[in-house]
Design an enzyme around this catalytic site. Structure first.
Site, mmCIF file in Angstrom:
data_model
loop_
_atom_site.group_PDB
_atom_site.id
_atom_site.type_symbol
_atom_site.label_atom_id
_atom_site.label_comp_id
_atom_site.label_asym_id
_atom_site.label_seq_id
_atom_site.Cartn_x
_atom_site.Cartn_y
_atom_site.Cartn_z
ATOM 1 N N ASP A 196 41.747 46.024 42.980
ATOM 2 C CA ASP A 196 40.295 45.820 42.872
ATOM 3 C C ASP A 196 39.643 46.841 41.930
ATOM 4 O OD1 ASP A 196 37.529 45.496 43.402
ATOM 5 O OD2 ASP A 196 37.955 44.842 45.439
ATOM 6 N N THR B 14 33.556 41.302 43.655
ATOM 7 C CA THR B 14 34.908 41.132 44.183
ATOM 8 C C THR B 14 35.194 39.720 44.710
ATOM 9 O OG1 THR B 14 35.039 43.453 44.731
ATOM 10 C CG2 THR B 14 36.499 42.000 45.969
ATOM 11 N N TYR C 286 41.921 40.925 57.327
ATOM 12 C CA TYR C 286 41.688 42.110 56.507
ATOM 13 C C TYR C 286 41.647 43.379 57.360
ATOM 14 C CZ TYR C 286 39.872 45.440 53.275
ATOM 15 O OH TYR C 286 39.749 46.555 52.495
ATOM 16 N N HIS D 275 33.360 53.337 42.736
ATOM 17 C CA HIS D 275 32.019 53.354 43.339
ATOM 18 C C HIS D 275 31.610 54.775 43.717
ATOM 19 C CE1 HIS D 275 31.190 49.114 43.601
ATOM 20 N NE2 HIS D 275 32.296 48.858 44.260
ATOM 21 N N ASP E 265 39.804 42.069 39.559
ATOM 22 C CA ASP E 265 38.656 41.159 39.627
ATOM 23 C C ASP E 265 37.536 41.515 38.657
ATOM 24 O OD1 ASP E 265 38.305 43.507 41.023
ATOM 25 O OD2 ASP E 265 37.402 42.591 42.800
ATOM 26 N N HIS E 266 37.353 42.811 38.410
ATOM 27 C CA HIS E 266 36.218 43.248 37.585
ATOM 28 C C HIS E 266 36.411 44.702 37.191
ATOM 29 C CE1 HIS E 266 35.007 45.468 41.108
ATOM 30 N NE2 HIS E 266 35.062 44.354 41.815
ATOM 31 N N HIS F 138 29.406 47.340 39.810
ATOM 32 C CA HIS F 138 29.808 46.166 39.028
ATOM 33 C C HIS F 138 29.026 44.982 39.545
ATOM 34 C CE1 HIS F 138 32.230 44.912 42.510
ATOM 35 N NE2 HIS F 138 32.450 46.213 42.655
#
Ligand SMILES: [Zn+2]
Length: 473
Positions: free
Chosen positions: A50, A86, A169, A210, A254-255, A354
């Site tokens: 991620d 995400t 998760y 982050h 993802d980003h 993001h």
């Protein structure tokens, strides 16, 4: 020119054309033959780290990842989907759909039909996910077993099904534990055949991005060292289990991540009292439902801050593919790169974020791949992230569901595929046409010179045929 000469010229042209077409078709036929010769495809492992911004590859030393793509392929930048968050992007990777088509539009959503709210911490209601079907379900229809480990949506019963193996998760489960399960499932056992498709998710380097911001070199170096160690672990685990070289492995994300700052805050309350709207999502793409005169509210928000663009739903640009879904709210606000939208105060929520416009390089992730189906040492600059889905379906020989991607560019990554570099092909065709034209002119010239010698004699012989020649009148 005599009839014979014209015939020779035509035959020469046709012969050359046949050689060129024969060459092009021959290469294509060879590629198709290679494809059909392959019976059962190798299993496919898709791994997402991620928030792995594409330029981390250049900025930080990552020996294991470097080794992986030096023996496979590297796509330096993936153009991902808007919003660059995400959940939308992970669902795009496994469906090949833009967010407006798969319905996972943001981290926080409101559905006006069911009147339900979506949060990433409360995401298991199937209605949110059922506008699309992820590959771990589609591949079941080909008779394959599948696995999805902590990938967004993997623990949700989508259209009444789940992957054969999945975990709810849990951030406390280590990468090593997740990985061990995946390799065991791929290997299978006496009772059950191995899975053919497995998707594996890991939270870093997003968390560090982050917390510290992507410009914090020391912190990001540490986070990426851990990611690279995990890639090393993955490769040694594949080696230990005998899967290395027999499994296709895709490593992607993802980003990306942009650096934020307390100097770059946009306060909505400075422009508009919160009684005027219901806030569905906040930053860097805010989603609002106006509670009073929508035109007036939009007018105020559109002039609120020079680093924030306001759109009414039906004016969201086509290129964002973020309009045709009931879960897109009537007004969205998009912050410029590195700007943070808050409602009030001076507190910066995150040093890195993001979600911004997907045309920004800082939002782009990368793709690396290795395995028996991939070329070795091939590198290309970009690819659409929605193209990964048709690529994976192709690798697994699974018929793809309707999607927004194409295999056209992604096939360049594959060992047994013919990849047409369009400028090269155009150049080749133009070159061949030039050669053909030159040959035609040369043949004409030669014919003319050959016929100009005996012309006087011929003219004496064929005077009767030249009645209409003005020189003879
Ligand atoms: Zn994140």
């Amino acid at each position: 020119m005599t009839a014979n000469q014209v015939l020779i010229e035509k035959l020469t042209f046709r012969m050359l054309l046949r050689i060129v077409l024969g060459f092009l078709c021959g290469v294509r036929a060879l590629a198709t033959e290679n494809n059909t010769a392959q019976q059962r495809p190798p299993p496919l492992l898709l791994v997402s780290f991620d928030g792995f911004r594409a330029d981390y590859l250049r900025r930080f030393d990552m020996p294991n990842l470097n080794h992986l793509y030096s023996q496979g392929v590297l796509v330096e930048q993936l153009t991902n989907v808007f919003v660059t968050k995400t959940f939308p992007n992970h669902y795009s990777l496994v469906t090949g759909l833009f967010a407006e088509s798969h319905g996972i539009l943001a981290s926080n959503m409101y559905d006006p039909i069911s009147k339900k709210h979506f949060r990433t911490s409360n995401d298991t209601d199937p209605m949110w996910w059922s506008q699309a079907e992820p590959l771990w379900l589609t591949a079941l229809d080909s008779g394959y077993k599948t696995a999805a480990v902590m990938w967004p949506g993997s623990d949700v019963t989508i259209r009444n099904r789940t992957a054969t193996h999945f975990f709810p998760y849990d951030s406390k489960v280590t990468f090593e534990q997740r990985l061990k399960n995946v390799t065991e499932w791929i290997l299978g056992n006496k009772k059950e055949p191995g899975v053919m498709f497995a998707a594996l998710y890991w939270e870093e380097p997003d968390g560090s991005g982050h917390r510290f911001g992507p410009d914090n070199t020391t912190a990001m170096q540490k986070a990426l060292k851990e990611v690279d160690d995990n890639i090393g672990l993955l490769m040694s685990e594949l080696k230990r289990t005998g899967l290395l070289g027999h499994v296709n492995v895709l490593i992607t994300s993802d980003h990306g991540m942009a650096q934020c700052s307390e100097e770059r805050l946009i306060r909505l309350n400075d422009c508009l009292h919160p009684d005027n709207y219901t806030l569905v999502d906040l930053t860097p793409v805010a989603a609002l439902i106006p509670q009073k005169d929508a035109d007036v509210i939009f007018g105020i928000l559109s002039k609120c801050h020079k680093h924030m663009t306001a759109y009414v739903k039906n004016a969201i640009p086509d290129r964002l593919h973020y309009r045709n879904n009931e879960r897109v709210q009537p007004i969205i606000l998009v912050a410029d790169e590195g700007w943070t939208i808050i409602q009030q105060g001076n507190k910066l929520p995150r040093l890195g974020d993001h979600g911004y416009d997907n045309s920004l390089p800082s939002m782009h992730p990368f793709l690396a791949a290795t395995g028996p189906s991939f070329r070795q040492g091939y590198r290309t600059s970009s690819l659409q992230s929605v193209d990964i889905y048709p690529l994976m379906c192709h690798l697994l020989s699974v018929p793809p569901r309707p999607n927004n991607g194409t295999l056209y560019q992604a096939r360049c990554l594959l060992a047994d595929e013919t990849c047409w570099d369009v400028p090269l092909v155009v150049g080749l065709v133009v070159g061949v046409l030039l050669v053909l034209s030159t040959l035609t002119v040369l043949i004409r010239l030669l014919s003319y010179r050959r016929s100009s010698g005996p012309r006087a004699f011929q003219r004496l012989q064929i005077d009767d045929d030249d009645d209409d020649d003005p020189l003879l009148e």
